[in-house]
Design a protein around this motif. Sequence first.
Motif, PDB file in Angstrom:
ATOM      1  N   UNK A 280      52.694  41.125  30.489  1.00 24.24           N
ATOM      2  CA  UNK A 280      51.558  41.668  30.721  1.00 24.24           C
ATOM      3  C   UNK A 280      51.978  43.172  31.277  1.00 24.24           C
ATOM      4  N   UNK A 281      51.180  44.295  30.823  1.00 25.62           N
ATOM      5  CA  UNK A 281      51.496  45.572  31.130  1.00 25.62           C
ATOM      6  C   UNK A 281      50.040  46.189  31.171  1.00 25.62           C
ATOM      7  N   UNK A 282      49.710  47.218  32.284  1.00 26.23           N
ATOM      8  CA  UNK A 282      48.529  47.619  32.422  1.00 26.23           C
ATOM      9  C   UNK A 282      48.771  49.171  32.432  1.00 26.23           C
TER      10      UNK A 282
ATOM     11  N   UNK B 146      40.709  49.905  36.956  1.00 21.98           N
ATOM     12  CA  UNK B 146      40.770  48.731  35.859  1.00 21.98           C
ATOM     13  C   UNK B 146      41.697  49.118  34.578  1.00 21.98           C
ATOM     14  N   UNK B 147      42.755  48.545  34.499  1.00 23.39           N
ATOM     15  CA  UNK B 147      43.636  49.036  33.465  1.00 23.39           C
ATOM     16  C   UNK B 147      43.270  48.676  31.988  1.00 23.39           C
TER      17      UNK B 147
ATOM     18  N   UNK C   9      37.585  44.408  47.222  1.00 19.27           N
ATOM     19  CA  UNK C   9      38.081  45.521  46.338  1.00 19.27           C
ATOM     20  C   UNK C   9      37.085  45.657  44.980  1.00 19.27           C
ATOM     21  N   UNK C  10      36.460  47.016  44.747  1.00 20.72           N
ATOM     22  CA  UNK C  10      35.516  46.911  43.662  1.00 20.72           C
ATOM     23  C   UNK C  10      36.046  48.099  42.929  1.00 20.72           C
ATOM     24  N   UNK C  11      35.695  47.929  41.541  1.00 16.79           N
ATOM     25  CA  UNK C  11      35.789  48.837  40.408  1.00 16.79           C
ATOM     26  C   UNK C  11      34.558  49.505  40.034  1.00 16.79           C
ATOM     27  N   UNK C  12      34.193  50.775  40.353  1.00 18.96           N
ATOM     28  CA  UNK C  12      32.867  51.571  40.184  1.00 18.96           C
ATOM     29  C   UNK C  12      33.331  52.209  39.029  1.00 18.96           C
TER      30      UNK C  12
END
Length: 146
Positions: free
Chosen positions: A118-120, A108-109, A94-97
Amino acid sequence: MDLRFPLFIDLTGRPVTVIGGGRIALRRAGVLRRFGARVTVIAPALGGEQDGLVWISRPYRTGDLQGAFLAVAATDDRAVNHAVYEEASRLGIPVNVCDCPAECGFFFPAVCQGEGLVAGVVGDGSDHHRTARAAAAIRKTLEEME
């Protein structure tokens, strides 16, 4: 609007590779470290502190994602970010671009933490300020619960 499913995972001890050394890359690396990830940043230069990070001082090369659990592409070079996306896709990572939502395997939150919570917050990408306001409101609520 595409709704995104929130997924919370344990990153403790997991290897995460961040490509890029600027403000966004280091902010994301710091959040990942806060959640226990073993973060390696690959970039010719860093735009800030490297607390707890492994820094490889050079440009990205194909093969840099080998063994990573997650990847983040956060350079200011579209071709490099796309190459990271292609490698991650080939490897099933998995990747965040940062500059291309269509190439993101995860989003990404804005992370909000409170006593044991924790909340996103992730928006649809159309209004970053609205997402930031929502995250601030959630952070305030979590602080008031402590």
